[in-house]
Design an enzyme around this catalytic site. Structure first.
Site, short mmCIF file in Angstrom:
data_model
loop_
_atom_site.label_atom_id
_atom_site.label_comp_id
_atom_site.label_asym_id
_atom_site.label_seq_id
_atom_site.Cartn_x
_atom_site.Cartn_y
_atom_site.Cartn_z
N TYR A 1 -0.11 -2.38 -10.58
CA TYR A 1 1.28 -2.56 -11.01
C TYR A 1 1.54 -3.90 -11.68
CZ TYR A 1 1.55 1.37 -7.87
OH TYR A 1 1.32 2.58 -7.27
N SER B 1 0.62 0.81 -0.53
CA SER B 1 0.48 2.02 -1.34
C SER B 1 -0.86 2.00 -2.08
CB SER B 1 1.63 2.14 -2.33
OG SER B 1 2.83 2.07 -1.67
N TYR B 2 -0.81 2.01 -3.44
CA TYR B 2 -2.08 2.03 -4.17
C TYR B 2 -2.95 0.83 -3.78
CZ TYR B 2 -5.53 3.04 -7.66
OH TYR B 2 -6.71 3.36 -8.27
N TRP C 1 4.61 9.82 -9.57
CA TRP C 1 3.70 8.66 -9.69
C TRP C 1 2.84 8.79 -10.95
CZ3 TRP C 1 -1.55 7.59 -9.79
CH2 TRP C 1 -1.90 6.26 -9.59
N ASP D 1 8.34 7.58 5.15
CA ASP D 1 7.43 7.30 4.04
C ASP D 1 6.51 8.50 3.83
OD1 ASP D 1 5.79 6.11 2.13
OD2 ASP D 1 4.52 5.18 3.65
N HIS E 1 9.57 5.15 1.40
CA HIS E 1 8.68 4.45 0.45
C HIS E 1 9.48 3.76 -0.65
CE1 HIS E 1 4.50 3.87 -0.71
NE2 HIS E 1 4.93 3.86 -1.96
#
Ligand code: BEZ
Length: 587
Positions: free
Chosen positions: A41, A115-116, A164, A253, A288
């Site tokens: 990101y 997350s990622y 996403w 989440d 989330h």
């Protein structure tokens, strides 16, 4: 506070690609322990530095850590092609080796991020790199099939996947590395109008996304938990993971079940005493989505204590990294492994472990006269086994699916939000069965894993059964706690699907996820059963064919039945925690 930041340091990978990396060095001569975050990101984006779910970078540097932020391959300032998951294992290993060899690094590294950014941590941990001493995965998963891309019952997590993937495709277009055919307008309009993103069939026909992110085609093309998924499932290699983890999650989440499963799997099967004993778990009433971490939602507020800002996550990271990366002894007064926000009483509680050691799994039987459709129907949920049998029936129509309302969605439909939403609108539908207890006279605490056993029959060879656990408040609000889905073809195996002969009976076990909630006196416990929860999960076209390639004309309506009674003990299995109230405990 003084520190230095070196920007865009090229860190070489084994194939010659150099990943752009920022290095924050604290004041002093070093060498320092290092804390690495790897993100798709943008390491230079404000989101990495002002996100209350993540530790405060300035506090980490002030505490004497070198903080290292890297753009993963093919994103922001790092060259190459972004193929989600694929490079994160080797690239994490190479980055950790490079870090440990730097003169300013003392050789001990921790990883962090949500997350990622957590996928990278799990991949690195599964490679058992000596420099890696601990990880702190926030709202993420060590089993990408189970979350966020598909689900334990085999359905696609459509909302998470398409939302996403659209955002990732847009980022790829923005950096100019797509093949030139990308269509930013189509991607933006899909994100602005989720109906246009989600509704068209066939599902596999998503060219606007796949042109920039071909990986989406793989996700849709691998509905079973095959080698494509096993390759990236760190959870399958717990024995190789030797580092402790600080797991942070939110009850609403999309990742929460996996956040907690990573904790329990490593407690049992971790590859070292440190991995088994050093796990820590924190779960709050958060979803989330950014902005819903204040614990205050339109239909349900958890009060100030529910805010992520008051949860002390930076301090929790520092305590954890000081113990495992710096090797300092545990500060006194923190013997608890698990810290959970218990909804209903709306307070934080420390626990020795998860599942809570005093959990009593208790059957709540489905009962009623066979007209459980809608919240006004005759469906009953009862701890006493029913004396008589009955069958409830509902339609599962892929062209008119039950809409997702709150819950563990990533992006909510306009006018709704992820989290504890009132289910009144869906409970008014004829295709939703509701089974409800009488009004409770005493508090009932449900903390842990929620399971639903259904005795079913369907008119089609494949279909879906969904379940939701709901807290019905005295004012009528039906607040969602947790949810799940089981695709019938995967009822026995996620690798070997088996269709059902229409009109025959089967037993299904649905994983409804996890929660921690005290149903207060005056409240009722409710179970919803239906055939879809869309777009949280994809719609089953009910044909038994490949769902992702079925078109609108292929989809058929299933007529689905739930049997209950002595011969068909359909039941909700709740993890009850029955402790004396503080005043009752006093001698
Ligand atoms: C995230 O990085 O926030 C994310 C990644 C995968 C699915 C959903 C969210």
């Amino acid at each position: 506070m003084t520190f230095t930041v070196e920007v865009d340091v090229p860190v070489p990978m084994r194939d010659g690609v150099a990943l752009a990396t920022n290095v924050w060095l604290p004041h002093g001569t070093g060498p320092f322990p290092a804390l690495l975050v790897r993100t798709p990101y943008g390491k230079d984006e404000a989101g990495l530095y002002g996100n209350p779910k993540l530790p405060d970078v300035f506090a980490l540097v002030e505490a004497g850590y070198a903080v290292v932020a890297q753009d993963v391959r093919g994103t922001s300032r790092s060259p190459g092609t972004f193929v989600p998951h694929t490079h994160e294992g080797p690239d994490s290993v190479d980055t950790l080796a490079w870090l440990a060899a730097q003169p300013w690094c003392d050789g001990a590294v921790g990883m962090w991020g949500g997350s990622y950014m957590g996928f990278s941590q799990w991949q690195a941990a599964a490679h058992d790199v000596p420099a890696l001493r601990a990880i702190a995965p926030v709202m993420t998963s060590a089993d990408p099939y189970a979350a966020p891309w598909r689900s334990p019952g085999g359905a696609l997590s459509q909302d998470a996947v398409l939302t996403w993937a659209s955002l990732s495709a847009l980022r790829t277009l923005r950096r100019g590395s797509a093949d030139g055919h990308g269509d930013a307008g189509a991607l933006l309009s899909g994100l602005a109008d989720p109906r246009s993103l989600h509704e068209p069939l066939p599902l596999a026909d998503r060219a606007a996304v796949t042109r920039s992110l071909p990986w989406l085609g793989d996700v849709l093309g691998h509905p079973e938990r095959d080698a494509f998924w096993r390759e990236i499932a760190a959870i399958d290699h717990c024995g190789r993971i030797t580092v402790p983890a600080l797991h942070i999650g939110g009850w609403y989440d999309v990742f929460v079940r996996e956040t907690v499963r990573s904790y329990t799997m490593l407690r049992r099967h971790g590859g070292s005493a440190a991995a088994r004993d050093g796990q820590r778990l924190v779960v709050g009433p958060w979803s989330h989505a950014d902005g819903t971490d204040l614990g205050t939602y339109p239909d349900r507020s958890f009060g100030l204590a529910g805010s992520i800002k008051t949860a002390g996550l930076t301090e929790a990271h520092l305590r954890f990294f000081d113990r495992w990366v710096r090797g300092r002894s545990e500060p006194p007064g923190d013997p608890h492994r698990v810290r959970i926000f218990v909804m209903g009483t709306d307070e934080w509680r420390d626990e020795p472990d998860w599942p809570l050691p005093d959990t009593r799994y208790t059957d709540f039987f489905l009962d009623g006269g066979g007209r459980a459709n809608t919240a006004g129907g005759d469906g009953v949920l009862n701890v006493d086994a029913p004396a008589e049998g009955a069958t409830d029936t509902f339609r599962c129509d892929p062209r008119d699916p039950v809409p997702s309302l709150g819950g563990t969605v990533l992006a909510a439909a306009p006018g709704t939000y992820p989290g504890p939403a009132d289910q009144a609108a869906v409970e008014a539908r004829e295709d939703v069965l509701c089974f409800t207890t009488p009004v409770l006279e005493r508090p009932v605490e449900v903390t842990g894993h929620v399971t639903l056993v259904l005795h079913i029959r369907s008119s089609t060879p494949d279909t879906d059964f969904t379940g939701k656990l709901v807290d019905v408040h005295p004012d009528g609000r039906a607040i969602l706690l947790c949810e799940g889905i089981q695709r019938v073809r995967y009822r026995d195996s996620l690798t070997e699907p088996a269709l059902l002969a229409p009109g025959t009976d089967a037993e299904l076990t649905l994983d409804l996820g996890i929660t921690a909630n005290v149903f207060r006196p005056g409240h009722r416990i409710r179970l919803e059963v239906a055939g879809s929860n869309f777009p949280r999960y994809d719609r089953n076209t009910n044909t038994g064919a490949t769902i992702a390639t079925d078109g609108d004309d292929d989809a058929v309506v299933a007529v689905n039945h739930v049997h209950h009674g002595p011969a068909h003990p359909s039941r909700l299995i709740l993890p009850l925690i029955d402790r004396p109230a503080p005043e009752e405990a006093r001698p």
